[in-house]
Design a protein around this motif. Structure first.
Motif, PDB file in Angstrom:
ATOM      1  N   ALA A 155       1.146  -1.167  -0.739  1.00 47.80           N
ATOM      2  CA  ALA A 155       0.237   0.008  -0.037  1.00 47.80           C
ATOM      3  C   ALA A 155       1.157   1.165   0.121  1.00 47.80           C
ATOM      4  O   ALA A 155       1.446   0.571   0.474  1.00 47.80           O
ATOM      5  CB  ALA A 155      -0.694  -0.464   1.190  1.00 47.80           C
ATOM      6  N   ASP A 156       0.459   2.365  -0.865  1.00 45.18           N
ATOM      7  CA  ASP A 156       1.020   3.623  -1.194  1.00 45.18           C
ATOM      8  C   ASP A 156       0.274   4.833   0.357  1.00 45.18           C
ATOM      9  O   ASP A 156      -0.629   4.884   0.058  1.00 45.18           O
ATOM     10  CB  ASP A 156       0.881   4.458  -2.095  1.00 45.18           C
ATOM     11  N   ILE A 157       1.597   4.692   1.389  1.00 42.25           N
ATOM     12  CA  ILE A 157       0.906   6.200   2.322  1.00 42.25           C
ATOM     13  C   ILE A 157       1.572   7.727   1.465  1.00 42.25           C
ATOM     14  O   ILE A 157       3.218   7.610   1.762  1.00 42.25           O
ATOM     15  CB  ILE A 157       1.570   5.535   3.614  1.00 42.25           C
ATOM     16  N   LYS A 158       1.039   8.265   1.422  1.00 44.81           N
ATOM     17  CA  LYS A 158       1.644   9.803   1.193  1.00 44.81           C
ATOM     18  C   LYS A 158       0.649  10.566   1.438  1.00 44.81           C
ATOM     19  O   LYS A 158      -0.058  11.260   2.596  1.00 44.81           O
ATOM     20  CB  LYS A 158       1.176   9.581  -0.207  1.00 44.81           C
ATOM     21  N   ARG A 159       1.840  11.733   1.271  1.00 46.52           N
ATOM     22  CA  ARG A 159       1.767  13.083   1.994  1.00 46.52           C
ATOM     23  C   ARG A 159       0.647  13.975   1.333  1.00 46.52           C
ATOM     24  O   ARG A 159       0.903  14.047  -0.043  1.00 46.52           O
ATOM     25  CB  ARG A 159       2.947  14.022   1.928  1.00 46.52           C
ATOM     26  N   SER A 160      -0.165  14.483   1.570  1.00 40.11           N
ATOM     27  CA  SER A 160      -1.196  15.526   0.863  1.00 40.11           C
ATOM     28  C   SER A 160      -1.078  16.697  -0.050  1.00 40.11           C
ATOM     29  O   SER A 160       0.154  16.730   0.948  1.00 40.11           O
ATOM     30  CB  SER A 160      -2.768  15.646   1.809  1.00 40.11           C
ATOM     31  N   ALA A 161      -1.252  17.123  -1.191  1.00 38.28           N
ATOM     32  CA  ALA A 161      -0.908  18.665  -1.430  1.00 38.28           C
ATOM     33  C   ALA A 161      -2.103  19.389  -1.877  1.00 38.28           C
ATOM     34  O   ALA A 161      -2.871  18.794  -2.115  1.00 38.28           O
ATOM     35  CB  ALA A 161       0.105  17.836  -2.642  1.00 38.28           C
ATOM     36  N   LYS A 162      -1.472  20.602  -1.831  1.00 34.53           N
ATOM     37  CA  LYS A 162      -2.506  21.389  -2.458  1.00 34.53           C
ATOM     38  C   LYS A 162      -1.479  22.431  -3.175  1.00 34.53           C
ATOM     39  O   LYS A 162      -0.128  22.425  -3.147  1.00 34.53           O
ATOM     40  CB  LYS A 162      -2.145  22.792  -0.848  1.00 34.53           C
ATOM     41  N   VAL A 163      -2.478  23.001  -4.564  1.00 30.01           N
ATOM     42  CA  VAL A 163      -2.040  23.869  -5.287  1.00 30.01           C
ATOM     43  C   VAL A 163      -2.968  24.665  -5.300  1.00 30.01           C
ATOM     44  O   VAL A 163      -4.233  25.255  -5.158  1.00 30.01           O
ATOM     45  CB  VAL A 163      -2.208  23.200  -5.945  1.00 30.01           C
ATOM     46  N   THR A 164      -2.371  25.936  -5.833  1.00 35.52           N
ATOM     47  CA  THR A 164      -3.551  27.687  -5.650  1.00 35.52           C
ATOM     48  C   THR A 164      -2.704  28.057  -6.431  1.00 35.52           C
ATOM     49  O   THR A 164      -2.005  27.712  -7.095  1.00 35.52           O
ATOM     50  CB  THR A 164      -3.031  28.029  -4.621  1.00 35.52           C
ATOM     51  N   VAL A 165      -4.126  29.169  -7.886  1.00 34.26           N
ATOM     52  CA  VAL A 165      -3.919  28.922  -8.797  1.00 34.26           C
ATOM     53  C   VAL A 165      -4.483  30.860  -8.827  1.00 34.26           C
ATOM     54  O   VAL A 165      -5.874  31.379  -8.173  1.00 34.26           O
ATOM     55  CB  VAL A 165      -5.160  29.105  -9.020  1.00 34.26           C
ATOM     56  N   ASN A 166      -3.829  31.997  -9.310  1.00 30.35           N
ATOM     57  CA  ASN A 166      -4.378  33.199  -9.816  1.00 30.35           C
ATOM     58  C   ASN A 166      -4.442  34.073 -10.885  1.00 30.35           C
ATOM     59  O   ASN A 166      -2.811  33.824 -11.316  1.00 30.35           O
ATOM     60  CB  ASN A 166      -4.293  34.327  -8.581  1.00 30.35           C
ATOM     61  N   ALA A 167      -5.407  34.336 -11.313  1.00 29.44           N
ATOM     62  CA  ALA A 167      -5.188  34.735 -13.200  1.00 29.44           C
ATOM     63  C   ALA A 167      -5.499  35.915 -12.429  1.00 29.44           C
ATOM     64  O   ALA A 167      -6.073  36.239 -12.574  1.00 29.44           O
ATOM     65  CB  ALA A 167      -5.700  33.501 -14.079  1.00 29.44           C
ATOM     66  N   SER A 168      -4.681  36.971 -13.724  1.00 25.36           N
ATOM     67  CA  SER A 168      -5.035  38.346 -13.750  1.00 25.36           C
ATOM     68  C   SER A 168      -3.710  38.629 -15.451  1.00 25.36           C
ATOM     69  O   SER A 168      -3.182  38.296 -15.435  1.00 25.36           O
ATOM     70  CB  SER A 168      -3.933  38.947 -12.229  1.00 25.36           C
ATOM     71  N   PRO A 169      -4.834  40.506 -15.428  1.00 27.72           N
ATOM     72  CA  PRO A 169      -5.574  40.978 -14.629  1.00 27.72           C
ATOM     73  C   PRO A 169      -7.059  40.562 -15.058  1.00 27.72           C
ATOM     74  O   PRO A 169      -7.252  39.749 -16.146  1.00 27.72           O
ATOM     75  CB  PRO A 169      -6.187  42.436 -15.569  1.00 27.72           C
ATOM     76  N   GLU A 170      -7.929  41.280 -14.267  1.00 25.32           N
ATOM     77  CA  GLU A 170      -8.942  41.012 -14.187  1.00 25.32           C
ATOM     78  C   GLU A 170      -9.776  42.201 -13.997  1.00 25.32           C
ATOM     79  O   GLU A 170      -9.922  42.666 -13.239  1.00 25.32           O
ATOM     80  CB  GLU A 170      -9.763  39.757 -12.875  1.00 25.32           C
ATOM     81  N   PRO A 171     -10.804  42.422 -15.142  1.00 25.83           N
ATOM     82  CA  PRO A 171     -10.769  41.664 -16.746  1.00 25.83           C
ATOM     83  C   PRO A 171      -9.888  42.117 -17.523  1.00 25.83           C
ATOM     84  O   PRO A 171      -8.859  43.356 -17.078  1.00 25.83           O
ATOM     85  CB  PRO A 171     -12.487  42.382 -17.043  1.00 25.83           C
ATOM     86  N   MET A 179      -1.452  37.102 -16.735  1.00 29.45           N
ATOM     87  CA  MET A 179      -0.696  36.233 -15.743  1.00 29.45           C
ATOM     88  C   MET A 179      -0.898  35.551 -14.672  1.00 29.45           C
ATOM     89  O   MET A 179      -1.873  35.624 -13.860  1.00 29.45           O
ATOM     90  CB  MET A 179       0.715  37.539 -15.160  1.00 29.45           C
ATOM     91  N   VAL A 180      -0.159  33.776 -14.624  1.00 25.08           N
ATOM     92  CA  VAL A 180      -1.316  33.310 -13.579  1.00 25.08           C
ATOM     93  C   VAL A 180       0.133  32.318 -12.794  1.00 25.08           C
ATOM     94  O   VAL A 180       1.215  32.082 -13.636  1.00 25.08           O
ATOM     95  CB  VAL A 180      -1.692  31.794 -14.543  1.00 25.08           C
ATOM     96  N   THR A 181      -0.411  32.739 -11.486  1.00 33.01           N
ATOM     97  CA  THR A 181       0.924  32.618 -10.368  1.00 33.01           C
ATOM     98  C   THR A 181      -0.350  31.479  -9.032  1.00 33.01           C
ATOM     99  O   THR A 181      -1.272  31.445  -9.529  1.00 33.01           O
ATOM    100  CB  THR A 181       0.691  33.665  -9.263  1.00 33.01           C
ATOM    101  N   GLY A 182       1.053  31.077  -8.910  1.00 30.55           N
ATOM    102  CA  GLY A 182      -0.028  29.754  -7.795  1.00 30.55           C
ATOM    103  C   GLY A 182       1.273  29.562  -7.362  1.00 30.55           C
ATOM    104  O   GLY A 182       2.333  29.665  -6.885  1.00 30.55           O
ATOM    105  N   LYS A 183       1.251  27.955  -6.261  1.00 31.31           N
ATOM    106  CA  LYS A 183       1.739  28.160  -5.488  1.00 31.31           C
ATOM    107  C   LYS A 183       1.679  26.177  -4.739  1.00 31.31           C
ATOM    108  O   LYS A 183       0.611  25.421  -4.773  1.00 31.31           O
ATOM    109  CB  LYS A 183       1.502  28.216  -3.818  1.00 31.31           C
TER     110      LYS A 183
END
Length: 263
Positions: A155-171, A179-183
């Motif tokens: 069985a595989d036991i894994k560390r959970s991950a998170k990813v964010t996103v922000n696209a700008s300018p809007e409108p 420009m698309v940024t995140g982490k």
């Protein structure tokens, strides 16, 4: 496969009834040991066990134990390390009693199940525990001889991950640069928090307004601290998101789509 006295494993027995293993230990019988087999070993329904810094999750192991003399009891647990004697992780730490049901069609075969809680704070105190774990399965036959197989499954036991996103300018005007940024971060079991995951491929996807389907635009690599940054052209209203597919030690993550109004 190995065989040991019955009394040594009473703490992790999955019994056929509410009774526990007999206290009397019997000499090992090599022939009996070889006749016991384990199959259909499934952990967590066949899915990875993905844990955040404070995740508590119920995990189930199911398996089939078979012996010509019939099975009196059977047990299973997860372990991590070079071998069972030098294991650096055992789950559950205090194996609970499980249950086995004798097949109505074949009294030599039993379907077994054990469930337990995995607590990230208590059970995975260092990140090196992420990855492949093995399943030890054992059984006692009606002659009170018992057998263990150190690697009956994995069985595989894994560390959970998170990813964010922000696209700008809007409108934004059609044809202009977005420009698309995140982490990208993942669970650090040692610090009890999420920390940046650097040097990993992450896909930028786009979904047109009114559609339910995302399409891939490009792949970017996470930088220092897990930072993500890229550009694309504004063509039509829609949603941008980053998608991380995971690794051998880390689970996948998908950002919620960020809408951009193109005018």
């Amino acid at each position: 496969m190995r065989m040991r006295p019955t009394v040594a494993v009473t703490f992790l027995t999955a019994t056929l009834s509410a009774s526990v293993l007999p206290a009397t230990a019997h000499a090992a019988d090599p022939a009996a040991a070889d006749s016991t087999t384990f199959s259909h070993v499934v952990v967590n329904g066949g899915k990875d066990i993905v844990l955040g810094p404070t995740t508590r999750k119920t995990v189930t192991i199911t398996w089939t134990a078979q012996d010509p003399e019939g099975i009196t009891a059977s047990w299973a647990y997860l372990w991590h390390g070079p071998n069972t004697d030098d294991a650096d992780g055992i789950l559950p730490q205090y194996p609970p009693t499980g249950t086995c049901v004798v097949s109505a069609a074949d009294p030599t075969t039993s379907a077994c199940k054990v469930s337990f809680t995995v607590d990230a704070v208590r059970d995975v105190d260092h990140n090196a525990l992420a990855g492949a774990w093995k399943v030890l399965a054992g059984a006692q036959d009606t002659s009170d001889d018992w057998t263990e197989t150190d690697v009956a499954g994995t069985a595989d036991i894994k560390r959970s991950a998170k990813v964010t996103v922000n696209a700008s300018p809007e409108p934004v005007k059609k044809g202009r640069t977005i420009m698309v940024t995140g982490k990208l971060t993942r669970a650090n079991w040692e610090s009890g928090s999420y920390t940046g995951y650097q040097g990993r491929p992450v896909q930028l996807q786009f979904r047109k307004k009114g559609s339910s389907v995302y399409t891939a635009l490009k792949t970017v690599t996470s930088g220092s601290g897990g930072s993500l940054k890229t550009t694309t052209k504004a063509r039509t209203d829609g949603y941008f998101r980053f998608v991380f597919t995971g690794t051998d030690t880390t689970g996948p993550a998908t950002a919620a789509g960020d809408f951009v109004d193109v005018r």
